[in-house]
Design a protein around this motif. Sequence first.
Motif, PDB file in Angstrom:
ATOM      1  N   ASP A 169       2.395   9.238  -2.182  1.00 42.02           N
ATOM      2  CA  ASP A 169       3.340   8.925  -3.183  1.00 42.02           C
ATOM      3  C   ASP A 169       4.300   9.865  -3.707  1.00 42.02           C
ATOM      4  O   ASP A 169       3.964  10.360  -4.881  1.00 42.02           O
ATOM      5  CB  ASP A 169       2.417   8.269  -4.190  1.00 42.02           C
ATOM      6  CG  ASP A 169       3.175   7.320  -5.392  1.00 42.02           C
ATOM      7  OD1 ASP A 169       4.376   7.123  -5.210  1.00 42.02           O
ATOM      8  OD2 ASP A 169       2.363   6.956  -6.244  1.00 42.02           O
ATOM      9  N   THR A 224     -10.298  13.266 -10.168  1.00 40.18           N
ATOM     10  CA  THR A 224      -9.918  11.953  -9.419  1.00 40.18           C
ATOM     11  C   THR A 224     -10.907  11.011  -9.966  1.00 40.18           C
ATOM     12  O   THR A 224     -10.742   9.764  -9.949  1.00 40.18           O
ATOM     13  CB  THR A 224      -9.890  12.091  -8.041  1.00 40.18           C
ATOM     14  OG1 THR A 224     -11.505  12.451  -7.804  1.00 40.18           O
ATOM     15  CG2 THR A 224      -9.361  13.009  -7.328  1.00 40.18           C
ATOM     16  N   ASP A 227      -5.427  12.334  -3.407  1.00 38.81           N
ATOM     17  CA  ASP A 227      -6.466  11.373  -3.504  1.00 38.81           C
ATOM     18  C   ASP A 227      -5.258  10.043  -4.030  1.00 38.81           C
ATOM     19  O   ASP A 227      -4.296  10.380  -4.577  1.00 38.81           O
ATOM     20  CB  ASP A 227      -7.422  11.484  -4.927  1.00 38.81           C
ATOM     21  CG  ASP A 227      -7.985  10.135  -4.827  1.00 38.81           C
ATOM     22  OD1 ASP A 227      -8.543   9.586  -3.763  1.00 38.81           O
ATOM     23  OD2 ASP A 227      -8.733   9.864  -5.685  1.00 38.81           O
ATOM     24  N   ARG A 228      -5.437   8.847  -3.267  1.00 36.46           N
ATOM     25  CA  ARG A 228      -4.546   8.002  -3.272  1.00 36.46           C
ATOM     26  C   ARG A 228      -3.007   8.294  -3.146  1.00 36.46           C
ATOM     27  O   ARG A 228      -2.127   7.821  -4.077  1.00 36.46           O
ATOM     28  CB  ARG A 228      -5.046   6.934  -4.533  1.00 36.46           C
ATOM     29  CG  ARG A 228      -6.388   6.667  -4.824  1.00 36.46           C
ATOM     30  CD  ARG A 228      -6.547   6.170  -6.216  1.00 36.46           C
ATOM     31  NE  ARG A 228      -7.748   5.188  -6.164  1.00 36.46           N
ATOM     32  CZ  ARG A 228      -8.751   5.904  -6.791  1.00 36.46           C
ATOM     33  NH1 ARG A 228      -8.749   7.044  -7.557  1.00 36.46           N
ATOM     34  NH2 ARG A 228      -9.984   5.032  -6.883  1.00 36.46           N
ATOM     35  N   GLY A 229      -2.818   9.112  -2.081  1.00 29.02           N
ATOM     36  CA  GLY A 229      -1.541   9.422  -2.143  1.00 29.02           C
ATOM     37  C   GLY A 229      -0.789  10.323  -3.136  1.00 29.02           C
ATOM     38  O   GLY A 229       0.503  10.824  -2.853  1.00 29.02           O
ATOM     39  N   THR A 230      -1.405  11.108  -3.925  1.00 28.04           N
ATOM     40  CA  THR A 230      -0.983  11.785  -4.910  1.00 28.04           C
ATOM     41  C   THR A 230      -1.755  13.258  -4.976  1.00 28.04           C
ATOM     42  O   THR A 230      -2.819  13.234  -4.679  1.00 28.04           O
ATOM     43  CB  THR A 230      -0.918  11.276  -6.393  1.00 28.04           C
ATOM     44  OG1 THR A 230      -0.590   9.927  -6.236  1.00 28.04           O
ATOM     45  CG2 THR A 230      -0.531  11.894  -7.529  1.00 28.04           C
ATOM     46  N   THR A 281       0.805  -1.215  -0.117  1.00 29.59           N
ATOM     47  CA  THR A 281       0.071  -0.029   0.046  1.00 29.59           C
ATOM     48  C   THR A 281       1.001   1.216  -0.015  1.00 29.59           C
ATOM     49  O   THR A 281       1.588   1.224   0.693  1.00 29.59           O
ATOM     50  CB  THR A 281      -0.813   0.097   1.235  1.00 29.59           C
ATOM     51  OG1 THR A 281      -1.806  -1.285   1.470  1.00 29.59           O
ATOM     52  CG2 THR A 281      -1.982   1.205   1.403  1.00 29.59           C
ATOM     53  N   ARG A 314     -13.587  10.583  -8.649  1.00 25.27           N
ATOM     54  CA  ARG A 314     -14.406  10.274  -7.564  1.00 25.27           C
ATOM     55  C   ARG A 314     -15.066  11.347  -6.907  1.00 25.27           C
ATOM     56  O   ARG A 314     -14.450  12.521  -6.931  1.00 25.27           O
ATOM     57  CB  ARG A 314     -13.472   9.796  -6.636  1.00 25.27           C
ATOM     58  CG  ARG A 314     -12.809   8.389  -7.114  1.00 25.27           C
ATOM     59  CD  ARG A 314     -12.548   7.380  -5.900  1.00 25.27           C
ATOM     60  NE  ARG A 314     -11.345   7.884  -5.064  1.00 25.27           N
ATOM     61  CZ  ARG A 314     -11.121   7.281  -4.075  1.00 25.27           C
ATOM     62  NH1 ARG A 314     -11.921   6.410  -3.478  1.00 25.27           N
ATOM     63  NH2 ARG A 314     -10.063   7.466  -3.275  1.00 25.27           N
ATOM     64  N   GLY A 360      -8.925   7.661   3.307  1.00 24.78           N
ATOM     65  CA  GLY A 360      -7.774   6.942   2.841  1.00 24.78           C
ATOM     66  C   GLY A 360      -6.790   7.656   1.750  1.00 24.78           C
ATOM     67  O   GLY A 360      -5.691   7.071   1.074  1.00 24.78           O
ATOM     68  N   ALA A 361      -7.099   8.891   1.652  1.00 28.60           N
ATOM     69  CA  ALA A 361      -6.172   9.633   0.596  1.00 28.60           C
ATOM     70  C   ALA A 361      -4.904   9.644   0.934  1.00 28.60           C
ATOM     71  O   ALA A 361      -3.941  10.116   0.230  1.00 28.60           O
ATOM     72  CB  ALA A 361      -6.872  11.052   0.355  1.00 28.60           C
TER      73      ALA A 361
END
Length: 311
Positions: A22, A305, A210-213, A18, A307, A41-42
């Motif tokens: 990032d 995103t 979002d998602r680490g970016t 995971t 989303r 969870g971002a």
Amino acid sequence: MSESILVVSHLRKAYGSTIAVDGICFSVDRGEIVGLLGPNGAGKTTTISMICGLTVPTDGRVTVSGHDIAAEAIAAKSQIGLVPQDIALYEELSATANLSFWGSLQGLTGQSLRSRVAELLEKVDLEGRATEPVERFSGGMKRRLNLAVGLIAHPHLLLLDEPTVGIDPQARFAILDIVREEARAGTAVLYTTHLLEEAERLCDRILIIDRGTIHAEGSPESLVAMLGEGKVVTIRGPFEQGSIDPLLVTEDGMEIVSSQAGRVLLSIENGAIPALFELLSRDEVSVDDISVREPDLESVFIKLTGRQLRD
Ligand SMILES: Nc1ncnc2c1ncn2[C@@H]1O[C@H](COP(=O)(O)OP(=O)(O)OP(=O)(O)O)[C@@H](O)[C@H]1O
Ligand SMILES: [Mg+2]
């Protein structure tokens, strides 16, 4: 000239496979309020924990007023006030005792500690409840005290991790006002939230994560300007992903912002709205709902995103 208090360079955190964060880069200047806006969870809390030295990064670097959080931990940490997502208070102790405890840990003593505690109790409007155990406090009162703890040692960098979760609008506005006041006094503020309205009202600059970016950054106005001048139209219905896109792109004055199964977002010139309705009915597209609104941050978020923040 602006002066960066916080500088985050290529910060990354992997938990096994995971990637929580990032390789993000950003800075926060003196007196600036920067929002880290993203869904569950971002990677917001992971970013905050690496900045304050609680989590060791997989890669990258953090400096606070020029001090490296790893190599010069004491100098860097002495500049930071943290307001954690999970309230960190001793329930059986009073508000005064909680503040005095955290203040003394950060080197305040005697009269300067007592006067800082009194000043903050007044600021967060708890001076009337100062001697009661915190376990009797409402959620909003605990959030306000949690904020006061973060401010106790006059931080140059204030890190707030969703500091208004679960409280009523009045307590929320009180917290936002205090954050503004701190920034006006010169504190650099990093404010994480998944609430668009909050980011929009409070922040000078927003980082969409979002998602680490980090997908975009700018003032709320400049982010919204990415969508152009027209209206944003959301079409909902039982269609497959991409199935109605070819139809929509044939029309002048319409641009697809985001296309998913069941939901398409368009940026559309004002004059083109009747044409859209005609198009949909002519081709007998099955539609459950159409909404038309001014461009807003939520649409920017979906564009970037794919989303919704609330997903
Ligand atoms: N200690 C950990 N071990 C393993 N995975 C973790 C750990 N901490 C966070 N993660 C993962 O890293 C990702 C980012 O989590 P993080 O808590 O930073 O998100 P967040 O943006 O703060 O979310 P929320 O809005 O729910 O607080 C998630 O996928 C999460 O499951
Ligand atoms: Mg979090």
